[in-house]
Design a protein around this motif. Structure first.
Motif, PDB file in Angstrom:
ATOM      1  N   LEU A   1      15.906  22.936   9.511  1.00  0.00           N
ATOM      2  CA  LEU A   1      16.525  21.630   9.737  1.00  0.00           C
ATOM      3  C   LEU A   1      17.810  21.492   8.927  1.00  0.00           C
ATOM      4  CD1 LEU A   1      13.420  19.255   9.771  1.00  0.00           C
ATOM      5  CD2 LEU A   1      14.608  20.307  11.716  1.00  0.00           C
ATOM      6  N   LEU A   2      17.809  22.020   7.726  1.00  0.00           N
ATOM      7  CA  LEU A   2      19.023  22.003   6.906  1.00  0.00           C
ATOM      8  C   LEU A   2      19.947  23.148   7.286  1.00  0.00           C
ATOM      9  CD1 LEU A   2      20.729  20.926   4.576  1.00  0.00           C
ATOM     10  CD2 LEU A   2      19.321  22.282   3.008  1.00  0.00           C
ATOM     11  N   ARG A   3      19.379  24.336   7.442  1.00  0.00           N
ATOM     12  CA  ARG A   3      20.187  25.522   7.712  1.00  0.00           C
ATOM     13  C   ARG A   3      20.907  25.445   9.054  1.00  0.00           C
ATOM     14  NH1 ARG A   3      16.291  29.760   8.462  1.00  0.00           N
ATOM     15  NH2 ARG A   3      16.371  29.081  10.647  1.00  0.00           N
ATOM     16  N   ASP A   4      20.192  25.027  10.101  1.00  0.00           N
ATOM     17  CA  ASP A   4      20.746  25.078  11.452  1.00  0.00           C
ATOM     18  C   ASP A   4      21.297  23.741  11.938  1.00  0.00           C
ATOM     19  OD1 ASP A   4      19.843  27.688  11.417  1.00  0.00           O
ATOM     20  OD2 ASP A   4      17.997  27.229  12.525  1.00  0.00           O
ATOM     21  N   GLU A   5      20.784  22.623  11.370  1.00  0.00           N
ATOM     22  CA  GLU A   5      21.166  21.309  11.884  1.00  0.00           C
ATOM     23  C   GLU A   5      21.851  20.429  10.847  1.00  0.00           C
ATOM     24  OE1 GLU A   5      17.941  19.489  14.187  1.00  0.00           O
ATOM     25  OE2 GLU A   5      16.953  21.447  14.258  1.00  0.00           O
ATOM     26  N   GLY A   6      21.939  20.911   9.612  1.00  0.00           N
ATOM     27  CA  GLY A   6      22.621  20.155   8.570  1.00  0.00           C
ATOM     28  C   GLY A   6      21.915  18.891   8.151  1.00  0.00           C
ATOM     29  N   LEU A   7      20.596  18.829   8.346  1.00  0.00           N
ATOM     30  CA  LEU A   7      19.841  17.623   8.029  1.00  0.00           C
ATOM     31  C   LEU A   7      19.299  17.706   6.609  1.00  0.00           C
ATOM     32  CD1 LEU A   7      17.921  17.175  11.404  1.00  0.00           C
ATOM     33  CD2 LEU A   7      19.887  15.849  10.582  1.00  0.00           C
ATOM     34  N   GLU A   8      19.887  16.915   5.735  1.00  0.00           N
ATOM     35  CA  GLU A   8      19.489  16.897   4.332  1.00  0.00           C
ATOM     36  C   GLU A   8      18.116  16.250   4.168  1.00  0.00           C
ATOM     37  OE1 GLU A   8      21.144  18.145   1.804  1.00  0.00           O
ATOM     38  OE2 GLU A   8      23.140  18.550   2.659  1.00  0.00           O
ATOM     39  N   ALA A   9      17.420  16.644   3.098  1.00  0.00           N
ATOM     40  CA  ALA A   9      16.122  16.051   2.788  1.00  0.00           C
ATOM     41  C   ALA A   9      16.265  14.543   2.578  1.00  0.00           C
ATOM     42  CB  ALA A   9      15.540  16.708   1.538  1.00  0.00           C
ATOM     43  N   TRP A  10      15.192  13.804   2.923  1.00  0.00           N
ATOM     44  CA  TRP A  10      15.210  12.346   2.792  1.00  0.00           C
ATOM     45  C   TRP A  10      13.842  11.870   2.303  1.00  0.00           C
ATOM     46  CZ3 TRP A  10      18.357   8.420   2.318  1.00  0.00           C
ATOM     47  CH2 TRP A  10      17.862   7.121   2.477  1.00  0.00           C
ATOM     48  N   THR A  11      13.847  10.965   1.338  1.00  0.00           N
ATOM     49  CA  THR A  11      12.619  10.412   0.785  1.00  0.00           C
ATOM     50  C   THR A  11      12.370   9.017   1.338  1.00  0.00           C
ATOM     51  OG1 THR A  11      12.816  11.684  -1.278  1.00  0.00           O
ATOM     52  CG2 THR A  11      11.423   9.709  -1.327  1.00  0.00           C
ATOM     53  N   VAL A  12      11.271   8.858   2.049  1.00  0.00           N
ATOM     54  CA  VAL A  12      10.833   7.561   2.559  1.00  0.00           C
ATOM     55  C   VAL A  12      10.141   6.813   1.421  1.00  0.00           C
ATOM     56  CG1 VAL A  12       9.325   6.406   4.223  1.00  0.00           C
ATOM     57  CG2 VAL A  12      10.595   8.461   4.898  1.00  0.00           C
ATOM     58  N   ARG A  13      10.412   5.513   1.304  1.00  0.00           N
ATOM     59  CA  ARG A  13       9.859   4.721   0.206  1.00  0.00           C
ATOM     60  C   ARG A  13       8.464   4.182   0.494  1.00  0.00           C
ATOM     61  NH1 ARG A  13      13.968   1.877  -2.412  1.00  0.00           N
ATOM     62  NH2 ARG A  13      12.324   0.865  -3.639  1.00  0.00           N
ATOM     63  N   GLU A  14       8.190   3.860   1.776  1.00  0.00           N
ATOM     64  CA  GLU A  14       6.936   3.203   2.140  1.00  0.00           C
ATOM     65  C   GLU A  14       6.376   3.723   3.451  1.00  0.00           C
ATOM     66  OE1 GLU A  14       7.535  -1.408   0.578  1.00  0.00           O
ATOM     67  OE2 GLU A  14       7.421  -0.949   2.707  1.00  0.00           O
ATOM     68  N   LEU A  15       5.057   3.725   3.536  1.00  0.00           N
ATOM     69  CA  LEU A  15       4.336   3.957   4.784  1.00  0.00           C
ATOM     70  C   LEU A  15       3.528   2.708   5.119  1.00  0.00           C
ATOM     71  CD1 LEU A  15       2.718   7.497   4.430  1.00  0.00           C
ATOM     72  CD2 LEU A  15       3.991   6.717   6.428  1.00  0.00           C
ATOM     73  N   TRP A  16       3.585   2.277   6.368  1.00  0.00           N
ATOM     74  CA  TRP A  16       2.713   1.215   6.862  1.00  0.00           C
ATOM     75  C   TRP A  16       1.871   1.813   7.982  1.00  0.00           C
ATOM     76  CZ3 TRP A  16       4.836  -4.416   7.346  1.00  0.00           C
ATOM     77  CH2 TRP A  16       5.364  -4.836   6.108  1.00  0.00           C
ATOM     78  N   LEU A  17       0.548   1.752   7.827  1.00  0.00           N
ATOM     79  CA  LEU A  17      -0.375   2.343   8.785  1.00  0.00           C
ATOM     80  C   LEU A  17      -1.005   1.255   9.641  1.00  0.00           C
ATOM     81  CD1 LEU A  17      -2.124   4.856   6.365  1.00  0.00           C
ATOM     82  CD2 LEU A  17      -0.167   5.287   7.863  1.00  0.00           C
ATOM     83  N   MET A  18      -0.740   1.298  10.944  1.00  0.00           N
ATOM     84  CA  MET A  18      -1.336   0.325  11.863  1.00  0.00           C
ATOM     85  C   MET A  18      -2.723   0.806  12.288  1.00  0.00           C
ATOM     86  SD  MET A  18       0.765   1.011  15.443  1.00  0.00           S
ATOM     87  CE  MET A  18       2.370   1.411  14.757  1.00  0.00           C
ATOM     88  N   GLY A  19      -3.595  -0.140  12.622  1.00  0.00           N
ATOM     89  CA  GLY A  19      -4.931   0.219  13.072  1.00  0.00           C
ATOM     90  C   GLY A  19      -5.793   0.824  11.984  1.00  0.00           C
ATOM     91  N   HIS A  20      -5.465   0.537  10.721  1.00  0.00           N
ATOM     92  CA  HIS A  20      -6.229   1.119   9.607  1.00  0.00           C
ATOM     93  C   HIS A  20      -7.452   0.259   9.312  1.00  0.00           C
ATOM     94  CE1 HIS A  20      -7.233   2.654   5.624  1.00  0.00           C
ATOM     95  NE2 HIS A  20      -6.487   3.707   5.910  1.00  0.00           N
ATOM     96  N   PRO A  21      -8.608   0.872   9.050  1.00  0.00           N
ATOM     97  CA  PRO A  21      -9.814   0.078   8.801  1.00  0.00           C
ATOM     98  C   PRO A  21      -9.780  -0.724   7.502  1.00  0.00           C
ATOM     99  CG  PRO A  21     -10.247   2.415   8.445  1.00  0.00           C
ATOM    100  CD  PRO A  21      -8.900   2.320   9.087  1.00  0.00           C
ATOM    101  N   SER A  22      -8.843  -0.403   6.599  1.00  0.00           N
ATOM    102  CA  SER A  22      -8.739  -1.134   5.325  1.00  0.00           C
ATOM    103  C   SER A  22      -7.339  -1.726   5.167  1.00  0.00           C
ATOM    104  CB  SER A  22      -9.069  -0.212   4.147  1.00  0.00           C
ATOM    105  OG  SER A  22     -10.367   0.306   4.249  1.00  0.00           O
ATOM    106  N   ALA A  23      -6.895  -2.460   6.175  1.00  0.00           N
ATOM    107  CA  ALA A  23      -5.564  -3.073   6.111  1.00  0.00           C
ATOM    108  C   ALA A  23      -5.473  -4.012   4.912  1.00  0.00           C
ATOM    109  CB  ALA A  23      -5.279  -3.826   7.399  1.00  0.00           C
TER     110      ALA A  23
END
Length: 242
Positions: A158-180
């Protein structure tokens, strides 16, 4: 619940689901509120929903096109114009390294602060929410968020062939989770959620009770999470990424 991003910190959100219509059942009210607040929202749909549809008069070969068109139209109902389809086979989705790579590519392209996706865990009280494709999409998206997309030495092409730098996501929101642990009040945008789902005609045209189903579901979630009577909600398990 974990501390979530302040509104002023949130610029871009990526929603990853298995099928067309999954986002509209689970999160389109939330998406409508985000777009209204000026947040850029992108959809990443892993399959074309080619195993769905109920009309025997429609050729199966036409289903992928129809469902892409329906999802694109549904997205517009809540203000989303960036819809990306990965083209994996409906009903055969697995949280493979290759699917993780494809989702990581979109994460690096979009560079979202938050990713909304489906729960990779079973909900034994709502088994249809735990469709194998849903859990596979969720598991692959979670792995793409941590550790894949942030690690420049994973999916090096992804970086070598497409120039896409690494990216850090800050949050995940999970829909349909049994412990919302977090609910979003969608009462004021419910009509947009309903319109989005009605855009999926191949899936919902036969559902005469669609509005009642959504109101009952949203009302139950609102009550469960302590919202005032008469309100409607969507709910998530929120995860602050390390």
């Amino acid at each position: 619940m974990p501390v979530t991003l302040r509104p002023e910190e949130l610029e871009r959100v990526l929603v990853v689901t298995a099928h067309p219509d999954d986002v509209d059942f689970g999160a389109s009210g939330t998406v409508a509120t985000l777009v209204s607040a000026g947040v850029e929202v992108t959809y990443c749909i892993c399959t074309d929903g080619d195993a769905g549809g109920f009309d025997p008069a429609v050729a199966r070969s036409e289903i992928p096109r129809i469902r892409r068109e329906e999802q694109t139209a549904a997205a517009k109902e809540v203000g989303v114009t960036d819809v990306r389809f990965l083209g994996w086979t409906d009903g055969r989705l697995e949280a493979s390294f290759e699917l993780r790579r494809d989702i990581s590519r979109v994460v690096r392209q979009v560079r979202p602060q938050r990713v909304i996706t489906q729960s990779p865990e079973y909900d034994w009280d709502r088994l249809p929410a735990s469709h194998p494709d849903h859990r596979a999409a969720g598991a692959a998206a979670v792995a793409a968020v941590y550790p894949d997309a942030r690690n420049p030495f994973t999916h090096v092409e992804l970086l070598r062939d497409e120039g896409l730098e690494a990216w850090t996501v800050r949050e995940l929101w999970l829909m349909g989770h049994p412990s919302a642990d977090h609910a979003v009040d969608i009462t004021d945008v419910f009509d947009r959620k309903l319109a989005a789902l009605r855009a999926h005609g191949s899936q919902t045209a036969h559902m005469d009770d669609l509005e009642k189903l959504l109101r009952d579901w949203g009302g139950t979630l609102a009550a469960t999470h302590g919202l005032p009577g008469g309100r409607l909600a969507e709910a998530y398990r929120t995860v602050v990424c390390p």
